[in-house]
Design a protein around this motif. Structure first.
Motif, PDB file in Angstrom:
ATOM      1  N   MET A   1       6.518  58.619  63.918  1.00 26.63           N
ATOM      2  CA  MET A   1       7.495  57.548  64.196  1.00 26.63           C
ATOM      3  C   MET A   1       8.300  57.872  65.452  1.00 26.63           C
ATOM      4  SD  MET A   1       8.815  56.329  60.442  1.00 26.63           S
ATOM      5  CE  MET A   1       8.412  57.727  59.372  1.00 26.63           C
ATOM      6  N   THR A   2       7.631  57.783  66.599  1.00 26.01           N
ATOM      7  CA  THR A   2       8.325  58.074  67.873  1.00 26.01           C
ATOM      8  C   THR A   2       7.984  56.973  68.883  1.00 26.01           C
ATOM      9  OG1 THR A   2       6.404  59.286  68.658  1.00 26.01           O
ATOM     10  CG2 THR A   2       8.119  60.577  67.550  1.00 26.01           C
ATOM     11  N   GLY A   3       8.661  57.003  70.018  1.00 25.66           N
ATOM     12  CA  GLY A   3       8.349  56.078  71.113  1.00 25.66           C
ATOM     13  C   GLY A   3       8.481  54.628  70.679  1.00 25.66           C
ATOM     14  N   ASP A   4       7.419  53.853  70.927  1.00 29.30           N
ATOM     15  CA  ASP A   4       7.490  52.393  70.669  1.00 29.30           C
ATOM     16  C   ASP A   4       7.123  52.065  69.214  1.00 29.30           C
ATOM     17  OD1 ASP A   4       4.213  51.199  71.809  1.00 29.30           O
ATOM     18  OD2 ASP A   4       4.825  52.878  70.518  1.00 29.30           O
ATOM     19  N   HIS A   5       7.037  53.090  68.349  1.00 26.12           N
ATOM     20  CA  HIS A   5       6.711  52.851  66.937  1.00 26.12           C
ATOM     21  C   HIS A   5       7.817  51.975  66.345  1.00 26.12           C
ATOM     22  CE1 HIS A   5       5.797  53.486  62.733  1.00 26.12           C
ATOM     23  NE2 HIS A   5       4.769  54.248  63.020  1.00 26.12           N
ATOM     24  N   PRO A   6       7.442  50.941  65.598  1.00 30.84           N
ATOM     25  CA  PRO A   6       8.443  50.003  65.048  1.00 30.84           C
ATOM     26  C   PRO A   6       9.290  50.574  63.922  1.00 30.84           C
ATOM     27  CG  PRO A   6       6.258  49.447  64.225  1.00 30.84           C
ATOM     28  CD  PRO A   6       6.064  50.558  65.229  1.00 30.84           C
ATOM     29  N   ALA A   7       9.038  51.803  63.482  1.00 24.02           N
ATOM     30  CA  ALA A   7       9.791  52.351  62.345  1.00 24.02           C
ATOM     31  C   ALA A   7      10.416  53.697  62.694  1.00 24.02           C
ATOM     32  CB  ALA A   7       8.857  52.517  61.141  1.00 24.02           C
ATOM     33  N   ARG A   8      11.471  54.046  61.933  1.00 24.27           N
ATOM     34  CA  ARG A   8      12.133  55.336  62.091  1.00 24.27           C
ATOM     35  C   ARG A   8      12.466  55.882  60.697  1.00 24.27           C
ATOM     36  NH1 ARG A   8      10.556  54.988  66.353  1.00 24.27           N
ATOM     37  NH2 ARG A   8      11.498  55.267  68.428  1.00 24.27           N
ATOM     38  N   PRO A   9      12.333  57.192  60.481  1.00 24.47           N
ATOM     39  CA  PRO A   9      12.673  57.774  59.174  1.00 24.47           C
ATOM     40  C   PRO A   9      14.183  57.836  58.987  1.00 24.47           C
ATOM     41  CG  PRO A   9      12.071  59.514  60.718  1.00 24.47           C
ATOM     42  CD  PRO A   9      11.877  58.228  61.448  1.00 24.47           C
ATOM     43  N   VAL A  10      14.682  57.332  57.854  1.00 22.62           N
ATOM     44  CA  VAL A  10      16.134  57.364  57.643  1.00 22.62           C
ATOM     45  C   VAL A  10      16.530  58.255  56.464  1.00 22.62           C
ATOM     46  CG1 VAL A  10      16.583  55.113  58.678  1.00 22.62           C
ATOM     47  CG2 VAL A  10      16.039  55.263  56.231  1.00 22.62           C
ATOM     48  N   LEU A  11      15.540  58.636  55.615  1.00 20.14           N
ATOM     49  CA  LEU A  11      15.872  59.487  54.465  1.00 20.14           C
ATOM     50  C   LEU A  11      14.599  60.153  53.949  1.00 20.14           C
ATOM     51  CD1 LEU A  11      18.024  60.342  52.253  1.00 20.14           C
ATOM     52  CD2 LEU A  11      17.089  58.465  50.864  1.00 20.14           C
ATOM     53  N   VAL A  12      14.725  61.420  53.561  1.00 16.22           N
ATOM     54  CA  VAL A  12      13.675  62.088  52.781  1.00 16.22           C
ATOM     55  C   VAL A  12      14.345  62.524  51.487  1.00 16.22           C
ATOM     56  CG1 VAL A  12      12.172  64.119  52.607  1.00 16.22           C
ATOM     57  CG2 VAL A  12      12.329  62.846  54.767  1.00 16.22           C
ATOM     58  N   ALA A  13      13.831  62.036  50.350  1.00 16.31           N
ATOM     59  CA  ALA A  13      14.442  62.363  49.055  1.00 16.31           C
ATOM     60  C   ALA A  13      13.387  62.990  48.153  1.00 16.31           C
ATOM     61  CB  ALA A  13      15.005  61.099  48.410  1.00 16.31           C
ATOM     62  N   SER A  14      13.850  63.884  47.275  1.00 20.18           N
ATOM     63  CA  SER A  14      12.925  64.575  46.381  1.00 20.18           C
ATOM     64  C   SER A  14      13.482  64.639  44.961  1.00 20.18           C
ATOM     65  CB  SER A  14      12.665  66.009  46.875  1.00 20.18           C
ATOM     66  OG  SER A  14      11.797  66.679  45.966  1.00 20.18           O
ATOM     67  N   ASN A  15      12.586  64.698  43.990  1.00 17.41           N
ATOM     68  CA  ASN A  15      12.975  64.890  42.584  1.00 17.41           C
ATOM     69  C   ASN A  15      13.127  66.378  42.271  1.00 17.41           C
ATOM     70  OD1 ASN A  15       9.959  64.855  42.858  1.00 17.41           O
ATOM     71  ND2 ASN A  15      10.155  65.705  40.802  1.00 17.41           N
ATOM     72  N   ASP A  16      12.826  67.218  43.281  1.00 18.73           N
ATOM     73  CA  ASP A  16      12.923  68.668  43.095  1.00 18.73           C
ATOM     74  C   ASP A  16      13.800  69.248  44.211  1.00 18.73           C
ATOM     75  OD1 ASP A  16      10.499  71.437  42.875  1.00 18.73           O
ATOM     76  OD2 ASP A  16      12.703  71.383  42.987  1.00 18.73           O
ATOM     77  N   PRO A  17      14.995  69.744  43.845  1.00 17.48           N
ATOM     78  CA  PRO A  17      15.897  70.275  44.878  1.00 17.48           C
ATOM     79  C   PRO A  17      15.288  71.429  45.681  1.00 17.48           C
ATOM     80  CG  PRO A  17      17.015  70.111  42.745  1.00 17.48           C
ATOM     81  CD  PRO A  17      15.553  69.853  42.487  1.00 17.48           C
ATOM     82  N   ASP A  18      14.249  72.083  45.083  1.00 18.87           N
ATOM     83  CA  ASP A  18      13.626  73.223  45.780  1.00 18.87           C
ATOM     84  C   ASP A  18      12.387  72.817  46.567  1.00 18.87           C
ATOM     85  OD1 ASP A  18      14.337  75.070  42.768  1.00 18.87           O
ATOM     86  OD2 ASP A  18      15.556  74.873  44.588  1.00 18.87           O
ATOM     87  N   ALA A  19      12.144  71.540  46.682  1.00 19.98           N
ATOM     88  CA  ALA A  19      10.939  71.093  47.409  1.00 19.98           C
ATOM     89  C   ALA A  19      10.981  71.605  48.848  1.00 19.98           C
ATOM     90  CB  ALA A  19      10.853  69.577  47.395  1.00 19.98           C
ATOM     91  N   GLY A  20       9.873  72.251  49.256  1.00 17.78           N
ATOM     92  CA  GLY A  20       9.824  72.796  50.611  1.00 17.78           C
ATOM     93  C   GLY A  20       9.971  71.712  51.667  1.00 17.78           C
ATOM     94  N   GLY A  21       9.535  70.513  51.323  1.00 19.52           N
ATOM     95  CA  GLY A  21       9.618  69.418  52.288  1.00 19.52           C
ATOM     96  C   GLY A  21      11.048  69.076  52.672  1.00 19.52           C
ATOM     97  N   LEU A  22      12.011  69.380  51.796  1.00 12.02           N
ATOM     98  CA  LEU A  22      13.416  69.084  52.126  1.00 12.02           C
ATOM     99  C   LEU A  22      13.875  69.946  53.296  1.00 12.02           C
ATOM    100  CD1 LEU A  22      14.992  68.734  48.549  1.00 12.02           C
ATOM    101  CD2 LEU A  22      14.598  66.897  50.228  1.00 12.02           C
ATOM    102  N   VAL A  23      13.419  71.217  53.287  1.00 15.87           N
ATOM    103  CA  VAL A  23      13.789  72.114  54.395  1.00 15.87           C
ATOM    104  C   VAL A  23      13.164  71.592  55.695  1.00 15.87           C
ATOM    105  CG1 VAL A  23      13.556  74.463  55.287  1.00 15.87           C
ATOM    106  CG2 VAL A  23      13.968  74.082  52.841  1.00 15.87           C
ATOM    107  N   ARG A  24      11.889  71.170  55.607  1.00 17.96           N
ATOM    108  CA  ARG A  24      11.178  70.697  56.809  1.00 17.96           C
ATOM    109  C   ARG A  24      11.841  69.412  57.333  1.00 17.96           C
ATOM    110  NH1 ARG A  24       4.896  71.243  54.991  1.00 17.96           N
ATOM    111  NH2 ARG A  24       4.415  71.263  57.208  1.00 17.96           N
ATOM    112  N   ALA A  25      12.289  68.568  56.417  1.00 16.59           N
ATOM    113  CA  ALA A  25      12.951  67.326  56.854  1.00 16.59           C
ATOM    114  C   ALA A  25      14.263  67.647  57.566  1.00 16.59           C
ATOM    115  CB  ALA A  25      13.207  66.429  55.645  1.00 16.59           C
ATOM    116  N   ARG A  26      15.038  68.572  56.995  1.00 17.62           N
ATOM    117  CA  ARG A  26      16.319  68.940  57.606  1.00 17.62           C
ATOM    118  C   ARG A  26      16.075  69.546  58.993  1.00 17.62           C
ATOM    119  NH1 ARG A  26      17.524  71.426  52.055  1.00 17.62           N
ATOM    120  NH2 ARG A  26      18.200  69.596  50.849  1.00 17.62           N
ATOM    121  N   GLU A  27      14.998  70.341  59.101  1.00 20.74           N
ATOM    122  CA  GLU A  27      14.678  70.970  60.407  1.00 20.74           C
ATOM    123  C   GLU A  27      14.373  69.891  61.454  1.00 20.74           C
ATOM    124  OE1 GLU A  27      12.619  75.126  58.712  1.00 20.74           O
ATOM    125  OE2 GLU A  27      11.390  73.401  59.327  1.00 20.74           O
ATOM    126  N   MET A  28      13.866  68.753  60.977  1.00 19.34           N
ATOM    127  CA  MET A  28      13.537  67.670  61.913  1.00 19.34           C
ATOM    128  C   MET A  28      14.710  66.706  62.077  1.00 19.34           C
ATOM    129  SD  MET A  28       9.524  66.809  61.032  1.00 19.34           S
ATOM    130  CE  MET A  28       9.814  66.531  59.293  1.00 19.34           C
TER     131      MET A  28
END
Ligand code: GRF
Length: 195
Positions: free
Chosen positions: A21-48
């Motif tokens: 979702m960069t450049g002329d892409h019509p969408a942008r990420p506004v939230l990453v949510a998880s049912n697991d507070p320890d989900a590794g993806g939460l760290v990766r989302a925060r890093e981005m």
């Protein structure tokens, strides 16, 4: 278009979506949510630099509605136009789905309608299928059964373990989901097939 992404684990599909979702892409990420507070993806989302939320489903036990009400808070606050389930491992009730019907997508690691549910790779191997793959579909009340928006195929090779096949499919998931999201955000609904 504002995109919220729901994850449960490492979030490799979420990363692929966010990176697309960069450049002329019509969408942008506004939230990453998880049912697991320890989900590794939460760290990766925060890093981005993406806003994150974690709503642990475990304290709710079998109270699905209670968990979903808690999840809806940060989700509504993000005002998403599109919700992407990406490695999200909780079954959502029809009430929750109805709130996003027609603008909620999921990626499932099989060539639906074959193998809805779990253990899709082992089932394809056990069935002796020559090919496997993944499907992006609109989420409806029925699990893994909404209109198909895209599929990607991979060969099943002799001697493949479920892990071998899972790794091969995951690679094409990362191609398929961003391609489908871009078209979906542009209002396209015709399914795409990557071979
Ligand atoms: C993977 O099994 C993938 O096939 C499915 O969800 C699982 C985790 O994906 N979509 P991710 O790495 O958390 O996106």
């Amino acid at each position: 278009k504002r995109v919220a992404i729901l994850i449960s684990g490492g979030g490799s599909n979420m990363v692929a979506l966010v990176r697309s979702m960069t450049g002329d892409h019509p969408a942008r990420p506004v939230l990453v949510a998880s049912n697991d507070p320890d989900a590794g993806g939460l760290v990766r989302a925060r890093e981005m630099g993406i806003e994150t939320a974690a709503v642990d489903h475990r304290p709710f036990g079998t109270d699905r509605a209670g968990f979903e009400a808690a999840l809806l808070e940060p989700l509504f606050a993000a005002r998403p136009d599109i919700v992407c389930l990406a490695g999200f491992m909780r079954v959502l009730t029809p009430d929750f789905v109805r709130r996003f019907q027609g603008r909620m997508l999921n990626i499932h690691p099989s060539l639906l309608p074959k193998y809805p549910g779990l253990h899709t790779h082992q089932r394809a191997i056990d069935a002796g299928d020559a090919e496997a793959g993944c499907t992006v579909h609109e989420v409806t009340a029925e699990l893994d059964a909404g209109p198909i928006l895209g599929q990607a195929r991979v060969p099943v090779r002799p001697g493949d373990t479920a892990d071998d096949l899972a790794a091969r499919v995951l690679k094409v998931e990362h191609q398929l989901y961003p391609a489908v999201l871009r078209r979906f955000a542009d209002g396209e609904r015709h399914p795409i097939y990557l071979d």
